[in-house]
Structure formats: C-alpha cells, structure tokens
Enzyme design. Structure first.
Site, PDB file in Angstrom:
ATOM      1  CB  ALA A   1      -0.966  -0.013   1.179  1.00  0.00           C
ATOM      2  CG  LEU A   2       4.507   0.407  -1.966  1.00  0.00           C
ATOM      3  CD1 LEU A   2       5.526   0.165  -3.081  1.00  0.00           C
ATOM      4  CD2 LEU A   2       5.172   0.222  -0.604  1.00  0.00           C
TER       5      LEU A   2
ATOM      6  CG  HIS B   1       6.166   2.912   1.486  1.00  0.00           C
ATOM      7  ND1 HIS B   1       4.801   3.069   1.422  1.00  0.00           N
ATOM      8  CD2 HIS B   1       6.404   2.223   2.623  1.00  0.00           C
ATOM      9  CE1 HIS B   1       4.235   2.488   2.463  1.00  0.00           C
ATOM     10  NE2 HIS B   1       5.184   1.968   3.219  1.00  0.00           N
TER      11      HIS B   1
ATOM     12  N   GLY C   1      12.040   4.329   7.767  1.00  0.00           N
ATOM     13  CA  GLY C   1      11.478   5.662   7.979  1.00  0.00           C
ATOM     14  C   GLY C   1      11.469   6.024   9.453  1.00  0.00           C
TER      15      GLY C   1
ATOM     16  CE  LYS D   1       4.032   6.350   9.242  1.00  0.00           C
ATOM     17  NZ  LYS D   1       3.067   5.747  10.192  1.00  0.00           N
TER      18      LYS D   1
ATOM     19  CD  GLN E   1       9.541  -0.709  11.784  1.00  0.00           C
ATOM     20  OE1 GLN E   1       8.547  -1.364  12.024  1.00  0.00           O
ATOM     21  NE2 GLN E   1       9.700  -0.084  10.637  1.00  0.00           N
TER      22      GLN E   1
ATOM     23  CB  SER F   1      -0.109   1.712   4.383  1.00  0.00           C
ATOM     24  OG  SER F   1       1.195   1.711   3.861  1.00  0.00           O
ATOM     25  NE  ARG F   2      -2.375   0.236  10.778  1.00  0.00           N
ATOM     26  CZ  ARG F   2      -1.145  -0.214  10.951  1.00  0.00           C
ATOM     27  NH1 ARG F   2      -0.117   0.602  10.745  1.00  0.00           N
ATOM     28  NH2 ARG F   2      -0.922  -1.463  11.323  1.00  0.00           N
TER      29      ARG F   2
HETATM   30  P1  AMP Z   1       5.386   0.015   6.282  1.00  0.00           P
HETATM   31  O1  AMP Z   1       4.993  -0.400   4.902  1.00  0.00           O
HETATM   32  O2  AMP Z   1       4.365   0.856   6.974  1.00  0.00           O
HETATM   33  O3  AMP Z   1       5.889  -1.144   7.106  1.00  0.00           O
HETATM   34  O4  AMP Z   1       6.626   0.978   6.114  1.00  0.00           O
HETATM   35  C1  AMP Z   1       7.772   0.574   5.418  1.00  0.00           C
HETATM   36  C2  AMP Z   1       8.859   1.577   5.650  1.00  0.00           C
HETATM   37  O5  AMP Z   1       8.435   2.852   5.175  1.00  0.00           O
HETATM   38  C3  AMP Z   1       9.178   1.754   7.148  1.00  0.00           C
HETATM   39  O6  AMP Z   1      10.578   1.893   7.302  1.00  0.00           O
HETATM   40  C4  AMP Z   1       8.459   3.023   7.487  1.00  0.00           C
HETATM   41  O7  AMP Z   1       9.022   3.721   8.576  1.00  0.00           O
HETATM   42  C5  AMP Z   1       8.612   3.807   6.201  1.00  0.00           C
HETATM   43  N1  AMP Z   1       7.596   4.861   6.137  1.00  0.00           N
HETATM   44  C6  AMP Z   1       6.266   4.720   6.351  1.00  0.00           C
HETATM   45  N2  AMP Z   1       5.655   5.919   6.284  1.00  0.00           N
HETATM   46  C7  AMP Z   1       6.620   6.836   6.028  1.00  0.00           C
HETATM   47  C8  AMP Z   1       6.622   8.255   5.865  1.00  0.00           C
HETATM   48  N3  AMP Z   1       5.504   8.979   5.963  1.00  0.00           N
HETATM   49  N4  AMP Z   1       7.800   8.869   5.627  1.00  0.00           N
HETATM   50  C9  AMP Z   1       8.946   8.140   5.535  1.00  0.00           C
HETATM   51  N5  AMP Z   1       9.017   6.805   5.688  1.00  0.00           N
HETATM   52  C10 AMP Z   1       7.867   6.154   5.935  1.00  0.00           C
END
Ligand code: AMP
Length: 278
Positions: free
Chosen positions: A32-33, A37, A147, A149, A153, A186-187
């Site tokens: 859900a990029l 991402h 990220g 955010k 983590q 993504s949410r």
């Molecule tokens: P996720 O798909 O939510 O597991 O995120 C995958 C990666 O993208 C993780 O390292 C997140 O921290 C990063 N990420 C998610 N949202 C953002 C954002 N708004 N800005 C920068 N990186 C992000």
C-alpha cells in the site's frame, strides 16, 4: 524491475550482482505504497545502491487481528509505483515462503520493546525483529533504509543488527507528510472523509505541544494533547510521551527539556495512527 516471489531465485540474482561489485540497498515494506516509501527507494538510489524493495504484510507483527485483516493491499498499484520510481528488484514472498515451519523467535531488547509501541502493542516488535532478521538473512543487504515515522522500530532494528553481529548499515530517513501535515501512512486510506480531516489535527496538536514543552514542560504538553484529542469524539489518544531521542528513556513530567522527542499514537475511528516530532 525484476519481481521475485521465491527466496532461491532472488538469492541467485543478488549473488550475481554482488559478484559484479554492486552494493545492495534494501527497503522492507508492507505495501500500500505511498511517497513516504518511495522516498526510501530514492535514498537508496542516491547512495548508489541496487534497490531491493520487499512487500510482505507480516502477520507476526500484528497484535490486533482486525488490523491485519483491514490492512490495505494494493499489489498492482504498488508495482507500477515502484516501476516509475526506478526500483530494481521487488520481492513479494508468501507467508509459507517466509515462515515454512511457522517458526516464532523470541528476542530480548531489554526495555526498548516494553515501552511506547511495545507496551501498547504487545509482541509487535518481536514480530518486526523476526521478519527483518529473516529478510536480512535472505537479501544480505549492505544497507537497509527505514522511515523515522516508526522511530522506535529503527532503534529496534539497530539493536537487532547488534544482536546478529551484522554489519548491515541502517539509514533512518525523514518522515514524509501530506500537504496538511499528516504523516503519510498506508493506513490513511482507511480513514473515512471526516476522520481524514480530523487526523490532520495530529501534527497541529504535536506542533503546539512542542512549544508548550519548551516553555512549560512535559506535564503541560501532555495536558494539552489530552485536552485537544478529547475535543474530537472520533479521536482516542493511545499515548503521548516525551523521550530522550537517543535512548527513548521517558522524560519525567517535571522535566522542561531543551531537546526531546515526542511520540504519539492515536485512534481516529478504528484506525491507529502514529507520529513523532523532535
Ligand atoms: P510500512 O509499509 O508501513 O511497514 O513501512 C515501510 C517503511 O516505510 C518503514 O521503514 C516506514 O518507517 C517507512 N515509512 C512509512 N511511512 C513513512 C513516511 N511517511 N515517511 C517516511 N518513511 C515512511
């Protein structure tokens, strides 16, 4: 862009590239990029890496089954976004490919996985560490991009790399935001229109709390966040904490810090959103 679903196949390809002298940059995602991402992909490209992105909705990091079921899945859109971004390799394994024996590993991160997200989402970081370790062993990247955010983590991943005695470099990238300030997530697509409007108050409340924090201290900042969130029936504050950004140690209510990291988790309707601000 090459797309792999099988471990043996992606490993054969990456071995070849390593022998050609390429450095591998890895960006794990749950799909859900969005542009947040893509900013990680860009960072890997800028630093001269062959970019490998994974999309895997990792069941072991969801402590809430409803959250796992609701989690958005948009593989076709994701693939074209990655193509446009010039990502080199996409890895999309199945759950069986990742966890053939349904294994569960237990990690000990000390206090780091027991506070904040760890406290409010029991087992979450164990699942994160499990999947990241598995990916690191499969991909063997030189560098992995995460990220900020998900600030806690990043700290867990750095601790994992130490536990693994690995020399994978971990790069933390800035938070990308929507024009109204809401951290991209993504949410966000799961929010109803009214909830989406309300969610935009999160960065506003955080920015106000930051000013209060420096002038009046932790307690006053917390009170401000609690009061603001309770003004919207759709919002339910999970936590707002102020920490030392280097250690994530929580600062006491009496503190008036010069530099600190504030972290928030808040439900808007059924959707749990997180954000943080230095
Ligand atoms: P996720 O798909 O939510 O597991 O995120 C995958 C990666 O993208 C993780 O390292 C997140 O921290 C990063 N990420 C998610 N949202 C953002 C954002 N708004 N800005 C920068 N990186 C992000």
């Amino acid at each position: 862009m090459l797309i792999y679903t099988k471990i043996a196949e992606i490993q054969a390809f990456l071995d070849l590239k390593r022998r050609e002298g390429q450095r591998i940059g890895f960006i794990p995602t749950m799909g859900a990029l969005h542009q947040g991402h893509i900013s990680l992909i860009s960072e890997a490209q800028k630093t001269g890496h062959l970019t490998v992105c994974s999309i895997f909705v990792n069941p072991t990091q969801f402590n809430d089954k409803g959250d796992l079921e609701r989690y958005p899945r948009t593989p076709e859109k994701d693939t074209s976004l990655l193509e446009v971004a010039g990502c080199n390799v996409l890895f999309m394994p199945t759950v069986e490919e990742m966890y053939p024996a349904g294994e569960k590993t237990n990690f000990d991160f000390g206090y780091l996985d027991k506070i904040l997200e760890g406290q409010h989402r029991p087992g979450h970081f164990n699942g994160v560490a499990q999947v990241v370790k598995r990916f690191f062993e499969i991909i063997e990247p030189n560098t992995a991009f995460f990220g900020s955010k998900d600030y806690q983590q990043v700290m867990i991943v750095r601790a994992l790399v130490k536990l693994m005695a690995s020399n994978i470099e971990i790069i933390a990238c800035p938070i990308l935001r929507e024009p109204d300030g809401l951290a991209m997530s993504s949410r966000n697509v799961l929010l109803k229109p009214r909830e989406r409007q309300i969610a935009a108050h999160i960065p506003r409340i955080m920015a106000e709390a930051k000013v209060i924090l420096s002038q009046l201290g932790v307690k006053a900042a917390k009170n401000h966040v609690i009061t603001c969130c309770s003004a919207y029936p759709e919002m339910k504050l999970d936590y707002y904490e102020v920490c030392n950004p280097g250690t994530l140690n929580l600062l006491p209510d009496t503190d008036k810090p010069g530099q600190a990291l504030a972290l928030i988790a808040v439900y808007v309707g059924k959707i749990r959103l997180i954000d943080n601000l230095i």
